[in-house]
Design an enzyme around this catalytic site. Structure first.
Site, short mmCIF file in Angstrom:
data_model
loop_
_atom_site.label_atom_id
_atom_site.label_comp_id
_atom_site.label_asym_id
_atom_site.label_seq_id
_atom_site.Cartn_x
_atom_site.Cartn_y
_atom_site.Cartn_z
N LYS A 58 9.88 -15.55 35.56
CA LYS A 58 8.98 -16.71 35.64
C LYS A 58 8.97 -17.47 34.32
O LYS A 58 9.26 -16.93 33.25
CB LYS A 58 7.56 -16.28 36.02
CG LYS A 58 6.82 -15.38 35.01
CD LYS A 58 6.13 -16.09 33.86
CE LYS A 58 5.47 -15.10 32.91
NZ LYS A 58 5.25 -15.65 31.57
N PRO A 96 15.65 -10.27 30.22
CA PRO A 96 15.37 -9.64 28.92
C PRO A 96 13.93 -9.12 28.85
O PRO A 96 13.01 -9.76 29.36
CB PRO A 96 15.58 -10.77 27.91
CG PRO A 96 16.44 -11.76 28.62
CD PRO A 96 16.08 -11.67 30.07
N GLY A 120 8.67 -12.80 27.48
CA GLY A 120 7.76 -13.77 28.10
C GLY A 120 8.21 -14.26 29.46
O GLY A 120 7.65 -15.21 30.00
N LEU A 121 9.23 -13.58 30.03
CA LEU A 121 9.79 -14.00 31.33
C LEU A 121 9.22 -13.19 32.50
O LEU A 121 9.58 -13.43 33.65
CB LEU A 121 11.31 -13.88 31.31
CG LEU A 121 12.02 -14.88 30.38
CD1 LEU A 121 13.46 -14.44 30.10
CD2 LEU A 121 12.02 -16.28 30.99
N GLY A 165 9.09 -7.15 33.73
CA GLY A 165 8.39 -5.93 34.13
C GLY A 165 7.38 -6.19 35.22
O GLY A 165 7.25 -5.41 36.17
N SER A 186 7.50 -8.59 37.43
CA SER A 186 8.20 -8.88 38.69
C SER A 186 8.70 -7.59 39.32
O SER A 186 8.66 -7.43 40.54
CB SER A 186 9.34 -9.88 38.47
OG SER A 186 10.48 -9.29 37.90
N ASP A 230 0.14 -10.48 34.84
CA ASP A 230 1.08 -11.40 35.51
C ASP A 230 1.51 -10.92 36.90
O ASP A 230 2.10 -11.69 37.65
CB ASP A 230 2.35 -11.58 34.66
CG ASP A 230 2.11 -12.47 33.45
OD1 ASP A 230 1.07 -13.14 33.39
OD2 ASP A 230 2.98 -12.48 32.55
#
Length: 272
Positions: A14, A92, A96-97, A100, A102, A132
């Site tokens: 995300k 990675p 900040g993506l 974990g 997801s 998140d």
């Protein structure tokens, strides 16, 4: 003998197209105001459930340490199935993506699919294991508030044409906890426009206003050389940090990754 299942799925990264913090709550968490969007970078999970005694085994191509999947499995408290998860990490870690988070959502969705937990339990578990995680149960595009548990799904931006982004991945991660601890109260609520307004500008493809509204409060606490790279991109493109970093993105017509309309995608489901 009970039934065995195999579920193969993708869990998508995300971006925070904008991310503001409105204040610190009494429970110690921060109140966020953000527009979340899934993109086409994904991890792959191959999950097998069979009769057993509640064991979880995770195999991965990277060292994942005490993985969030363990936290999910502990909350599920299932003592008559064993689970084997093969996790191919492409997102990675610590960037900040939401990789974990997801993965956790993918695991929760798989457990719901086979009837081990209900839809109601899915959301409760998601809220407990990570701020998140609830977003990924809905996926696509959403306005996210509270500490991340208030999800307002909106029509996916993929319905309004193609949007492409490039990702820039510094070779270091940033501790989310540490980043939050550095925020100052006078910075709260300073985003130029709201997530709702930014969403509307995406719908109408108003790139000048998208550029203006692409904002991340955590850029105030990142290393100066990283901020300079983001600001250099921002001269020509909508660009910002995602999450608390260290990854940053730029919206470009020839970007490597596309917006996608879901957070988790089941590609195979077998029952035996």
């Amino acid at each position: 003998m009970g039934e065995s299942y195999r579920i193969v799925l993708r869990t998508y990264a995300k971006l925070n197209l904008c991310l503001d913090v409105l204040g610190k709550r009494q429970d110690g968490y921060h109140e966020i105001n953000s527009l979340f969007q899934n993109i086409s970078l994904f991890d792959e999970m191959d999950i097998t459930l069979s009769d057993g005694k509640g064991k979880l085994l995770i195999n991965s191509n990277v060292n994942i340490g005490n993985n969030i999947l363990n936290s999910v499995w502990e909350l599920v408290n299932c003592d008559n199935k064993n689970v084997y998860v093969n996790l191919q990490k492409n997102i990675p870690m610590g960037g900040g993506l939401g990789g974990g988070s997801s993965n956790a959502a993918g695991f929760i969705i798989a457990l719901e699919k086979v009837g081990i937990i209900s839809k109601e339990q899915s959301l409760k578990i998601a809220q407990k294991v990570g701020s998140d995680v609830p977003f990924f149960l809905f996926g696509g595009t959403a306005i996210v508030k509270g500490r991340g548990e208030v999800i307002l799904p909106v029509e996916p931006l993929t319905n309004f044409g193609k949007f492409k982004v490039d990702l820039h991945l510094p070779n270091f991660s940033i501790s989310t906890k540490e980043a939050y601890s550095k925020l100052k109260a006078e910075w709260f609520g300073k985003a130029p426009i709201t997530p709702e307004e930014l969403y509307d500008f995406y719908k109408t493809r108003n790139f000048e206003m998208i550029k203006k509204g692409t904002y991340n409060i955590f850029e105030r606490v990142i290393p100066m050389d990283l901020l300079e790279k983001i600001e250099s991109l921002r001269r020509d493109f909508p660009a910002a940090l995602t999450g608390s970093g260290s990854t940053y993105f730029a919206l470009k017509e020839d970007g490597k990754y596309s917006f996608v309309p879901k957070g988790v995608e089941i590609n195979a489901f077998e029952k035996s």
